[in-house]
Design a protein around this motif. Structure first.
Motif, PDB file in Angstrom:
ATOM      1  N   ASP A 176      90.490  62.253  35.363  1.00 55.19           N
ATOM      2  CA  ASP A 176      90.184  62.668  33.983  1.00 55.19           C
ATOM      3  C   ASP A 176      89.069  63.705  33.962  1.00 55.19           C
ATOM      4  OD1 ASP A 176      92.021  60.685  33.406  1.00 55.19           O
ATOM      5  OD2 ASP A 176      90.503  59.193  32.915  1.00 55.19           O
ATOM      6  N   ASP A 198      91.935  66.690  33.474  1.00 55.81           N
ATOM      7  CA  ASP A 198      92.450  65.791  32.441  1.00 55.81           C
ATOM      8  C   ASP A 198      93.548  66.482  31.645  1.00 55.81           C
ATOM      9  OD1 ASP A 198      91.929  63.114  31.061  1.00 55.81           O
ATOM     10  OD2 ASP A 198      92.066  64.528  29.391  1.00 55.81           O
ATOM     11  N   GLU A 229      97.043  66.931  35.731  1.00 60.66           N
ATOM     12  CA  GLU A 229      97.834  65.760  35.328  1.00 60.66           C
ATOM     13  C   GLU A 229      98.330  65.902  33.894  1.00 60.66           C
ATOM     14  OE1 GLU A 229      95.775  62.007  35.638  1.00 60.66           O
ATOM     15  OE2 GLU A 229      94.102  62.657  34.405  1.00 60.66           O
TER      16      GLU A 229
HETATM   17 MG    MG Z   1      93.656  59.443  31.958  1.00 64.41          MG
END
Ligand code: MG
Ligand code: C2E
Ligand code: MG
Ligand code: MG
Length: 274
Positions: A176, A198, A229
């Motif tokens: 994150d 993140d 991600e």
């Molecule tokens: Mg997360």
């Protein structure tokens, strides 16, 4: 829950607090029973190359296979597990399952496991990881432990544990990345091998890509891997590739899936490569 805490982490009295405490105890008891009845399962979400989309590993993500309510995501129970300390047992179970599964994959594939600040605070955590590696036969360099910025305020044995993990040869990833307040200084105080941008900073062509751009350049400067991600579209994948991201994870490539389906995905990809 954290929002309900006042300065210093103490809960201020609010009407309805007892009710929430009771609700938490009920949830914790249900989760404990679920663990005893082996209702937890580990799913795996592929991590792929950019460009290309070739599978280079997977992130282990826990789920609760509830007998009547179906598959429940960690958002519904990880908080309670952390507040009650159950996360230590749950986390150990995920670590052992994930390493055992990953040991059956082709040698070049890595597995990432999320570890909470609470687990990292416990003295002896590296020994738990070492045992999981020994019992599964997975080499240490194929395991990545994902931590969030909350470990910076972890206290307890956190610092020794992080060093202990590095000594084992396990890789560390900052999850994150970009959402916390001390992200930058953390890169200096807590050396890691990887950062995960993140998903709120993944560019989509509308909003600015300045943060995604800055993060990949910073990764290069610190000589750490960058992973994006939450990549949901081909356009996002293309934008990230142009910025220099070489690894990604997200629904555009594959959703988290059972261990059996992940094995199938690997077999399909290997067959296509020949
Ligand atoms: Mg997360
Ligand atoms: P995380 O570690 O940041 O994991 C990524 C989350 O994003 C996963 O949610 C994954 O399913 C979701 N995701 C992946 N690709 C996409 C996408 O393209 N779009 C969107 N909207 N979401 C995507 P999940 O599985 O619900 O897990 C949520 C969080 O729960 C994880 O966030 C992690 O912080 C925590 N968690 C999961 N498993 C474990 C565990 O075994 N131990 C601990 N301590 N925490 C865990
Ligand atoms: Mg993660
Ligand atoms: Mg994440």
């Amino acid at each position: 829950e954290a929002k309900e805490r006042g300065e210093g982490g103490h809960q201020r009295y609010r009407p309805g607090m007892e009710a929430r405490g009771a609700e938490r105890n009920r949830k914790a008891a249900a989760l404990r029973a679920a663990m005893q009845q082996e209702q937890l399962v580990v799913f795996f979400q592929p991590v792929v190359t950019l460009p290309g989309g070739r599978i280079i590993g997977a992130e282990a993500l826990v789920r609760w296979q509830h007998p009547t309510e179906g598959l429940i995501g960690p958002g519904a129970f990880i908080d309670v597990a952390e507040q009650t300390g159950l996360i230590v047992e749950l986390g150990t179970w995920v670590l052992r399952s994930a390493t055992r599964e990953a040991a059956t994959w082709p040698d070049e594939l890595k597995v990432s496991v999320n570890v909470s600040a609470r687990q990292l605070r416990e003295a002896g955590f590296p020994a738990v990881v070492a045992a999981a590696l020994r019992d599964s036969g997975l080499p240490a360099h194929r395991l990545t432990v994902e931590i969030t910025e909350s470990v910076a305020v972890g206290g307890g044995a956190t610092a020794e544990n992080l060093q202990g993990l590095r000594d084992l040869g396990v890789r560390l990833s900052l999850d994150d990345f970009g959402t916390g307040a001390s992200t930058l200084s953390l890169l200096v105080t807590c050396p890691v091998n990887q950062i995960k941008l993140d998903r709120s900073f993944v560019p989509d062509g509308d909003a600015s890509d300045a943060i995604a751009d800055a993060v990949v350049q910073m990764a290069r400067a610190f000589e750490v891997e960058a992973v994006a991600e939450g990549v949901e579209t081909a356009e996002q994948a293309a934008l990230l590739t142009r910025l220099g991201y070489e690894r990604a994870q997200g629904f555009h490539f594959a959703r988290p899936m059972s261990a059996a389906l992940f094995q199938e995905a690997l077999a399909t990809e290997l067959a296509a490569r020949r």
